[in-house]
Design a protein around this motif. Structure first.
Motif, PDB file in Angstrom:
ATOM      1  N   ASN A 182      19.349  50.286 148.217  1.00  0.00           N
ATOM      2  CA  ASN A 182      19.801  48.994 148.727  1.00  0.00           C
ATOM      3  C   ASN A 182      19.700  47.926 147.660  1.00  0.00           C
ATOM      4  O   ASN A 182      20.614  47.118 147.474  1.00  0.00           O
ATOM      5  CB  ASN A 182      18.930  48.572 149.917  1.00  0.00           C
ATOM      6  CG  ASN A 182      19.663  48.799 151.221  1.00  0.00           C
ATOM      7  OD1 ASN A 182      20.872  48.589 151.285  1.00  0.00           O
ATOM      8  ND2 ASN A 182      18.942  49.241 152.230  1.00  0.00           N
TER       9      ASN A 182
ATOM     10  N   ASN B  44      26.076  51.037 148.760  1.00  0.00           N
ATOM     11  CA  ASN B  44      26.318  51.007 150.201  1.00  0.00           C
ATOM     12  C   ASN B  44      26.015  52.361 150.819  1.00  0.00           C
ATOM     13  O   ASN B  44      25.976  53.373 150.125  1.00  0.00           O
ATOM     14  CB  ASN B  44      27.751  50.555 150.500  1.00  0.00           C
ATOM     15  CG  ASN B  44      28.766  51.460 149.831  1.00  0.00           C
ATOM     16  OD1 ASN B  44      28.399  52.396 149.128  1.00  0.00           O
ATOM     17  ND2 ASN B  44      30.028  51.204 150.043  1.00  0.00           N
ATOM     18  N   GLN B  45      25.802  52.383 152.089  1.00  0.00           N
ATOM     19  CA  GLN B  45      25.463  53.589 152.846  1.00  0.00           C
ATOM     20  C   GLN B  45      24.370  54.430 152.175  1.00  0.00           C
ATOM     21  O   GLN B  45      24.583  55.611 151.878  1.00  0.00           O
ATOM     22  CB  GLN B  45      26.699  54.478 153.010  1.00  0.00           C
ATOM     23  CG  GLN B  45      27.825  53.818 153.735  1.00  0.00           C
ATOM     24  CD  GLN B  45      29.031  54.732 153.727  1.00  0.00           C
ATOM     25  OE1 GLN B  45      29.751  54.805 152.731  1.00  0.00           O
ATOM     26  NE2 GLN B  45      29.244  55.446 154.816  1.00  0.00           N
TER      27      GLN B  45
ATOM     28  N   GLY C 254      22.350  47.764 145.191  1.00  0.00           N
ATOM     29  CA  GLY C 254      23.682  47.503 145.734  1.00  0.00           C
ATOM     30  C   GLY C 254      24.513  48.731 146.008  1.00  0.00           C
ATOM     31  O   GLY C 254      25.725  48.722 145.827  1.00  0.00           O
TER      32      GLY C 254
END
Lengths: 325, 306
Positions: free
Chosen positions: A139, A144-145, A142
């Protein structure tokens, strides 16, 4: 910004064995780094910038050998540490990211496994806490998922994403120093900008020191506090970002600055390259290694290497121009 | 689900390959001069009768269609010569059991000697041990099996009387195993060495070191797993060929295995046995390759069956 001295490199010399001769790669460089500081090391290919940074973690490739000098990290000489001590520092206090994210991740292990390895070695987290930490790290950089990415392999990720994974891996144990060895060179320009931006953000958030190795002065101007310019295995000029960009004294630094394309310049203004090639490290003589490419070269330059001149305020340059004129 | 579908397609493809092999072998076999009964001490009339009895007097395509029909029903026919009248399936299963017993041991020798020795040579590249291993493996690969077999017999049996020449005596399986394992061991050594040398230069090992991983983990977890990929490729066909027995090893040491039947069947034009052993051998190779492809996916996530 600058707290205590975190890392001090003194008179470091490195050579590579080529057949039966030792070819010098680093010839007695010294620099220091403060806590929370971002230091840029710039220079052409072969100038010794990557080699000097690899020395800090004792990760010299192949036939490379450190022949002299000391690297003091938090008061202890890294070069005198036992194997066990250095592996406890690697990935924990000092971590590193590399030039080519495409080849720097093991293709047979998932992202989660590879980040987890460092955590397992350097922290006392159990497997559930480790997973949480990995998700938190993904996270943070940066991605995603992260729940999905943690189970993916390197080949399932794009270049930029892989470099983010590398960064997450490097940051997993909250290092005091991050060495970034040309982390954007293999990426395309928009991704480059994103990665630089990310490193900048992370540096501010985590307050770590960064050594940023690059041949791109544009990148340096964006992220670094201080800059060291290397040429032929030596530091030719060092100083704050302001010193280097606006008050550079060394003809080589000047040449580098003139060869950066600028958005403001009109298209008709031609870039000025530095003529000639870096010297053959096997054939170095007593002269200033830049003399044959230097438009200010004097007789003295062909006879003897220039000493380091302190211009004050942490700005140092090694050029006869400063001594004699 | 997708995996099962793809696997199914591969199996169908394998059946097709097998059909092609059956066809080619059948016609090639009939091109060899002579027939199963050429060595019978009988009058030409009796021989003609024999041929008629087994349907060998009919046009070749009729024989082919008849053979295929039998095959589809699981009937590979009976042996003409070597074990007259006995069903091919029973000969093949019996002799394969013998070959497999030898083969598994040879395979274990090859894997458990070849891979570690290759690793050692790779990790100590340029050192004395590496030089020694390279010379030895080069010899092992280039010397033909029958030379190794004969030399072993001369030295171990004739000269020193350490091991019996015949397979049936106690200790008789040692030499056939050595001969069988020699080539694959040496090949695995070279393959592993080359593979590990290539992997040792990879950037991701530097990444592992930069994370503080011990040299043990870097080499034995990351480098070794990566260098196993080309080895897995070789292991499939290797297993098939070693399990079915070396033609040379079994012939020289008189082992009643599949490999020996393969050779003697051709020599005697025992048509149904030639077909039987060929089909079995081909099917085994195809099956082992299939196993390999599946294994591959387990080892290397980048590879997907398609």
């Amino acid at each position: 910004m600058s707290g205590n001295v975190l890392l001090e490199v003194n008179n470091l010399e490195v050579s590579f064995r080529n057949g039966k001769v030792d070819v010098p790669a680093i010839q007695g460089i010294s620099f220091s780094l403060h806590e929370g500081e971002v230091l840029g090391i710039v220079g052409e290919s072969g100038s010794g910038k990557s080699v000097s940074s690899n020395c800090i973690l004792r990760l010299l490739p192949g036939t490379g050998r450190i022949t002299n000098g000391e690297i003091i990290f938090e008061g202890r000489d890294i070069l005198k540490m036992s194997k066990k001590e250095i592996t406890n520092i690697r990935g924990n206090d000092i971590s590193m990211i590399f030039q080519d994210p495409m080849t720097s991740l093991d293709p047979l292990f998932t992202v989660g496994q590879q980040i987890g390895e460092a955590l397992k070695k350097h922290s006392s987290l159990n497997s559930i806490e480790r997973k949480e930490r990995i998700l938190e790290l993904l996270n943070l950089v940066g991605i995603n998922q992260p729940e999905k990415r943690i189970h993916q392999y390197a080949h399932e990720l794009s270049g930029g994403m892989r470099q983010r994974v590398m960064i997450a891996m490097a940051l997993s144990c909250n290092p005091k120093l991050l060495i970034a060895d040309e982390p954007t060179t293999a990426l395309d320009v928009t991704i480059q900008a994103q990665i630089i931006e990310l490193l900048k953000e992370l540096q501010e958030k985590l307050h770590m020191s960064i050594i940023f190795i690059t041949h791109d002065l544009g990148v340096v101007s964006d992220i670094c506090d201080r800059v060291v310019v290397m040429y032929a295995g030596e530091i030719v000029e060092s100083g704050s970002k302001r010193h280097i960009f606006y008050q550079s004294h060394h003809p080589y630094t000047e040449g580098l600055l003139k060869s950066i394309p600028s958005m403001e310049q009109s298209r008709s203004v031609e870039l000025i390259p530095i003529e000639g090639n870096p010297p053959d490290m096997q054939l170095l003589g007593p002269e200033c290694p830049f003399a044959h490419r230097c438009k200010y070269a004097m007789n003295k330059c062909a006879q003897e290497k220039p000493p380091i001149t302190d211009l004050g305020d942490g700005h140092e340059v090694s050029c006869w121009k400063e001594v004699l004129l | 689900m997708e995996f099962v579908q793809k696997l199914l397609r591969r199996v169908l493809l394998a059946v097709f390959s097998l059909f092609v092999i059956v066809t080619i072998t059948f016609f090639l076999m009939n091109l060899i001069p002579g027939d199963p009964f050429m060595s019978e001490k009988a009058t030409p009339e009796i021989r003609a009768e024999l041929r008629a009895k087994y349907g060998l007097d009919q046009p070749i395509y009729v024989q082919y269609v008849r053979y295929l029909k039998g095959l589809v029903h699981g009937d590979m026919g009976n042996s003409y010569i070597l074990q007259k009248g006995r069903a091919i399936a029973s000969i093949v299963t019996e002799s394969f059991a013998v070959s497999m017993k030898l083969g598994i041991r040879a395979l274990l020798v090859a894997v458990f000697l070849g891979i570690p020795i290759g690793c050692i040579a790779g990790l100590w590249k340029g050192k004395v041990i590496d030089g020694f291993v390279r010379v030895f493996s080069a010899i092992g690969i280039s010397v033909p099996g029958y030379v190794i077999a004969a030399t072993l017999m001369l030295i171990l049996s004739v000269q020193f009387g350490l091991l019996p020449i015949s397979y049936n005596k106690p200790g008789g399986s040692v030499m056939p195993i050595i001969v069988l394992a020699m080539y694959p061991t040496c090949y695995l050594i070279r393959l592993t060495r080359a593979s590990i040398l290539e992997v040792l230069n990879q950037d991701y090992l530097r990444t592992e070191r930069s994370k503080g991983m011990s040299e043990f983990i870097v080499i034995f977890v990351h480098a070794l797993k990566n260098s196993l990929i080309p080895i897995v490729t070789y292991l499939g066909p290797l297993t098939a060929s070693v399990l079915t027995g070396g033609f040379v090893a079994e012939s020289v040491f008189n082992v009643p295995g599949l490999g020996r039947y393969f050779v003697t069947a051709v020599q005697n034009r025992d048509y149904t046995l030639i077909m039987g052993t060929t089909i079995f051998y081909a099917a085994l190779i195809i099956f082992m390759n299939l196993v390999c492809d599946v294994l591959y996916q387990i080892v290397d996530p980048r590879i997907k069956i398609n």
